[in-house]
Write an enzyme that holds these catalytic residues in place. Structure first.
Site, PDB file in Angstrom:
ATOM      1  N   GLY A  67       0.763  -1.401  -0.077  1.00  0.00           N
ATOM      2  CA  GLY A  67      -0.106  -0.246  -0.063  1.00  0.00           C
ATOM      3  C   GLY A  67       1.084   1.268  -0.191  1.00  0.00           C
TER       4      GLY A  67
ATOM      5  CG  ASN B  49     -11.253  -4.937   5.763  1.00  0.00           C
ATOM      6  OD1 ASN B  49     -12.178  -4.996   6.526  1.00  0.00           O
ATOM      7  ND2 ASN B  49     -10.155  -4.582   6.590  1.00  0.00           N
TER       8      ASN B  49
ATOM      9  N   GLY C 104     -15.763  31.785 -36.210  1.00  0.00           N
ATOM     10  CA  GLY C 104     -15.495  33.269 -37.018  1.00  0.00           C
ATOM     11  C   GLY C 104     -14.545  34.277 -36.310  1.00  0.00           C
ATOM     12  CB  SER C 105     -11.378  33.570 -34.700  1.00  0.00           C
ATOM     13  OG  SER C 105     -11.037  32.791 -35.639  1.00  0.00           O
TER      14      SER C 105
ATOM     15  CB  SER D 217      -7.099  22.898 -34.499  1.00  0.00           C
ATOM     16  OG  SER D 217      -6.602  24.140 -35.374  1.00  0.00           O
TER      17      SER D 217
END
Lengths: 628, 303
Positions: free
Chosen positions: A113, A165, A470-471, A541
């Site tokens: 662990g 547990n 639209g940029s 993108s």
């Protein structure tokens, strides 16, 4: 030889037949330290009566001064086998235990662990079909619970049982159980386990181990062992594509030449045609040889020796498949890596990569991001530290044959080995190949890119426009193309919408489809640049990952990323195609800027501010920047 | 052999072991297979023959002879080597022979150190073997349950249990630096029951000492020791008795306890084992010297 005294004993044969019928389940226990993993396994062994008298006697002796259950035994002593472990009361390395019930045989890997021994947990997970993730009911979901769960998903363990547990120590409280289960389910959801069950248990007292406990009347599920006996984890590897990594060339004399190996997946029969991954040479299987006699066919998991009908050059490391079902064959791919060494991994450093029977030098060329085990968040990184998981691009010195790990666990997992100390440094799973191998699809012709570029009197390059819809990407690209044409240069625009109508009309908008969309366009752009053109790619993108993929595909072609940075309000006000309106109305889903994010590029070569100037000015800026 | 496109439990284990054996042959320059003549060695030998068929086993088998092995074991070893035609190397620690080292005068621990552990180190060093294949199983003993299939040894043949190499899937790291070596355990994942059922279904020859027969024994602190030759010193008033006994494990006869049993054939052995309530290595005296004794021996180079 001395004869074997073997009597014809029907009852034994019957019993043996039953043993053979039993299926085998390989599972591991994991979770944070002190959650009681070793105790749980000790309990399983004890309850399935696998602890033998002499072991029991020595256990009782050793359990003195320890926390014990009603049986007077510290079960964890059964599994903690190393002296250092017993001294420190912790588990350092994975221990394998064997038990069986009337219904099933089990091999259980008890894994440590502590965070520092996470690599040993990964070792235990790599051959397991199911995981018991233990949680201390008093402590709930901890960092290590999350780390282990994430590694389980990375290594490919598909089935998980959440074992809450020490439920006795919270007075068998249903609320505590429900709270933990809800928290864990929320965390594990993106990890994509095929099954996820939760059981409240006390390993020390035996609650809900063999049968439902009276102490948890509110729990309606199965006890742990009955659940493990019946859960279906089978993955029929025989239905997958045929893969045969050649392990050893079998050449007893001049008359026999066979290829020994284990069928990794699929099936193969005498008379079947196979293809060698590296050379693409075909051959037909003429014999399947074993010491028990020739077989007419072999299936996934069988270790056999194949004889082919013709002389072909095959050696260890070659992988056989069927024609039309070939593996990826590439020297560049994206993978997830879990690092297992104190010395961190750095991009640019060379390691040995072993995948199946192939071993090649490899370099991490790009460290894309590190995944935070607590939140699954992806953050930038310059190195991978011990026990961290990162997504990287790897380059191998020569091409290797592989499958994405998600489609074939036997041919998609690899280890990285230190070239000097020979230590195992890390393990990885391949996500996808990035480029087909140079010597395979790249035919080299006498007329090359330089010759073609000279003919055109220009230096070919890729100019990649990114930005919101639209940029102004397309307007700027258009103006630039006009200007270049006027100057006598040969340019070409690849536009997102146009490509979607043709080349990529089979692709949807899922993540995989989006990556494929980018990959194809980037490949086309690279080919066009190779033909001597100046390629203008106008694509929203929105994701950094995908833009980086495009840049990688471009390889040594000059690549300029241009970010047309126009605020969303401006783009939405322009809305040249009416798309924003439709997205706002809910008619288009996953629309960038509305309900899907845009990740602004951090390393774009040029940023154009679309709200501050008109497209003509921007095109001028770009033209000046390119210094054509 | 094929049932509905699914391998049985034993077929799976067999194929895994064969894959490991081939990986050794393909990856190392000078492998060797430890041959202890016991049932696990018999299984290992059978698997090696299968792995490389129709080729012969491409590495030698090494037997470390302590000079106190049961006579039947030695006879079986030589017959088996002749029948299968493998390359057999035997090694005895001549220093120990010269000094007259034996388990009676020097104690089991020192005797084992010299005639077994040191002898093995000598043989491995002399042969410059870079990989030694052994028949240990993870269900045998607690420190073995922790060991990798490909278990790294430093230049002095020592195991570092706290710093084992990660071992992912079946992608084994077989690389070594000069002087280092690998111990390889192809039947790590087999249980004792798997070994017996495999011997039964494959009809693998084993040393007859595993089968119950009348044998001359003396009983010492609850352990039955077979009087295999005249070298066993008898205590005053002690006389060997004929008893029907058999052995669950085989080693040096003065250090190997027999059990009273009527199991004279494989089915009876398997049945007896299913009913048995003591673990296999209990009959081995070397393990019970102290807690962690096996781990200590392994760190020193014992198998």
């Amino acid at each position: 030889m001395s004869a074997i005294p073997a009597t014809a004993d029907n009852s034994l044969d019957l019993w043996l037949a039953q043993q053979t019928e039993k299926s085998l389940l390989r599972f591991l226990t994991c979770g944070s330290v002190d959650d009681g993993k070793s105790t749980l396994i000790g309990r399983l062994l004890y309850d399935s009566q696998l602890i033998l008298d002499d072991q029991l006697a020595s256990l009782k002796k050793e359990s003195h001064n320890r926390t014990v259950g009603d049986e007077g035994i510290d079960f964890s002593l059964l599994v903690d086998g190393l002296v250092a472990e017993r001294e420190q009361g912790i588990t350092i390395d994975v221990a394998y235990r064997f038990f069986s019930t009337d219904k099933r045989k089990f091999i259980v890997a008890d894994t440590p662990g502590h965070e520092q021994y996470t690599r040993n947990m990964a070792t235990g997970a790599s051959n397991a079909e199911l995981a018991l993730v233990l949680i201390d009911a008093r402590k709930g979901v901890l960092t290590q619970t999350r780390r282990h769960s994430f590694i389980l998903s990375l290594i490919g363990v598909k089935h998980v049982v959440l074992v809450v547990n020490k439920i006795d120590l919270v007075d068998y409280d249903q609320e505590a159980f429900d709270r933990i289960v809800a928290e864990y389910r929320a965390f594990a959801e993106p990890l994509g386990f095929k099954s996820l069950a939760a059981v409240p248990v006390s390993a020390l007292r035996g609650d809900n181990i063999l049968r439902p406990s009276e102490n948890t009347p509110w729990y309606e599920g199965e006890a742990l062992v009955p659940y493990l006996e019946t859960i279906d984890v089978s993955e029929d590897r025989t239905t997958e594509k045929f893969r045969f990594p050649v392990q050893w060339v079998n050449r007893p004399n001049l008359d026999f030449r066979g290829f020994s190996g284990t069928v990794a997946s699929g099936t193969i029969a005498v008379g079947d045609e196979v293809l060698i991954a590296a050379s693409r040479k075909p051959a037909v299987v003429s014999r399947i040889v074993t010491m028990d006699g020739d077989l007419d066919h072999a299936i996934a998991g069988q270790a056999v020796t194949l004889v082919l009908d013709r002389e072909v050059d095959i050696s260890r490391g070659d992988v056989l498949s069927r024609p039309g079902e070939t593996l990826d064959y590439s020297n560049q791919f994206q993978a997830r890596v879990v690092w297992m060494n104190e010395e961190p991994a750095y991009p640019g450093r060379s390691y040995l990569l072993k995948i199946g029977t192939q071993t090649v030098p490899a370099t991490i060329t790009d460290l894309k991001f590190r995944t935070n085990v607590n939140t699954l968040e992806q953050t930038a990184a310059t190195k991978i530290d011990l026990n961290e998981v990162a997504t990287v691009t790897l380059n191998t010195d020569k091409p290797i044959a592989f499958d994405p790990y998600a489609s074939n666990g036997r041919t998609g997992g690899f280890i990285l080995v230190d070239r000097i100390s020979n230590a195992t440094l890390g393990a990885g799973t391949i996500e996808f190949g990035l480029r087909r191998a140079q010597n395979l699809t790249y035919q080299s012709f006498d007329v090359n890119r330089e010759v073609r570029a000279q003919m055109k009197g220009q230096s070919p390059r890729i100019i990649w426009f990114t930005g919101l819809s639209g940029s102004g990407k397309s307007s700027v690209a258009n103006l630039l193309e006009k200007r270049l044409t006027a100057e006598g240069r040969h340019a070409y625009i690849l536009d997102g919408d146009n490509v979607r109508h043709g080349l990529n009309k089979d692709l949807g908008f899922t993540e995989a489809a989006r990556i494929e969309n980018i990959r194809r366009v980037a490949e086309v752009a690279r080919l066009m640049a190779d033909a001597g053109l100046i390629v203008l790619v106008s694509f929203i993108s929105p994701f950094e990952k995908e833009r980086r993929l495009a840049r990688e595909i471009a390889g040594d072609t000059d690549f300029t990323e241009v970010y047309v940075d126009t605020p969303l309000e401006v783009c939405e006000a322009r809305d040249p195609k009416g798309l924003y309106k439709r997205a706002r109305a809910g008619e288009i889903k996953n629309f960038t800027g509305i309900d899907s994010p845009f990740e602004p590029p951090e390393d774009a070569e040029l940023v154009l501010h679309g709200a501050e100037a008109g497209p003509e000015v921007l095109a001028d800026q770009l033209h000046a920047f390119l210094k054509l | 052999m094929l049932d509905q496109n699914r391998l049985t439990h034993l077929q799976t284990l067999e194929a895994e072991s064969i894959e490991i054996l081939r990986e050794v042959a393909a990856s190392f320059e000078r492998p060797v297979m430890m041959y202890s003549i016991g049932k696990d060695s018999s299984v290992l030998l059978h698997l090696a023959r299968k792995a490389f068929f129709p080729s012969k086993i491409p590495f030698p088998l090494l037997h470390v002879d302590t000079t106190f092995k049961f006579r039947e074991m030695i006879a079986f070893r030589d017959r088996t080597a002749e029948e299968y035609g493998f390359d057999l190397i035997t090694h005895t620690n001549q220093d120990g022979v010269r000094d007259g080292i034996n388990p009676f005068d020097h104690g089991s621990s020192r005797y084992t150190d010299i005639m077994k552990t040191a002898a093995l180190r000598q043989a491995l060093t002399a042969g410059r073997y870079d990989a030694a294949i052994g028949g240990a199983r993870r269900d045998e003993e607690k420190s073995r349950a922790k060991e990798r299939v490909f278990s790294h040894r430093n230049a002095s043949h020592a195991w570092d249990p706290k710093n084992q190499r990660p071992e992912l899937w079946r992608t084994f790291n077989t690389r070594l630096n000069p002087g280092e070596s690998m111990r390889v355990f192809p039947i790590s994942n087999w249980t004792e029951l798997d070994v017996w059922t495999y011997i039964y279904s494959e009809q693998i020859p084993i040393v007859p000492l595993y089968f119950a027969r009348p044998r001359p024994v003396v009983e010492r602190s609850g352990t039955l020791i077979m009087v295999d030759d005249e070298r066993l010193p008898l205590n005053p008033g002690e006389t060997p008795k004929e008893e029907v006994v058999r052995f669950r494990t085989l080693g040096c006869y003065p250090l190997t306890g027999a059990i009273r049993s009527d199991a004279a054939d494989l089915p009876s052995i398997i049945m007896e084992m299913q009913a048995s309530r003591t673990s296999e290595r209990e009959g081995r005296l070397i393990d019970s010297d102290s807690v962690g004794s096996m781990e200590k021996k392994k760190q020193e180079g014992y198998f």
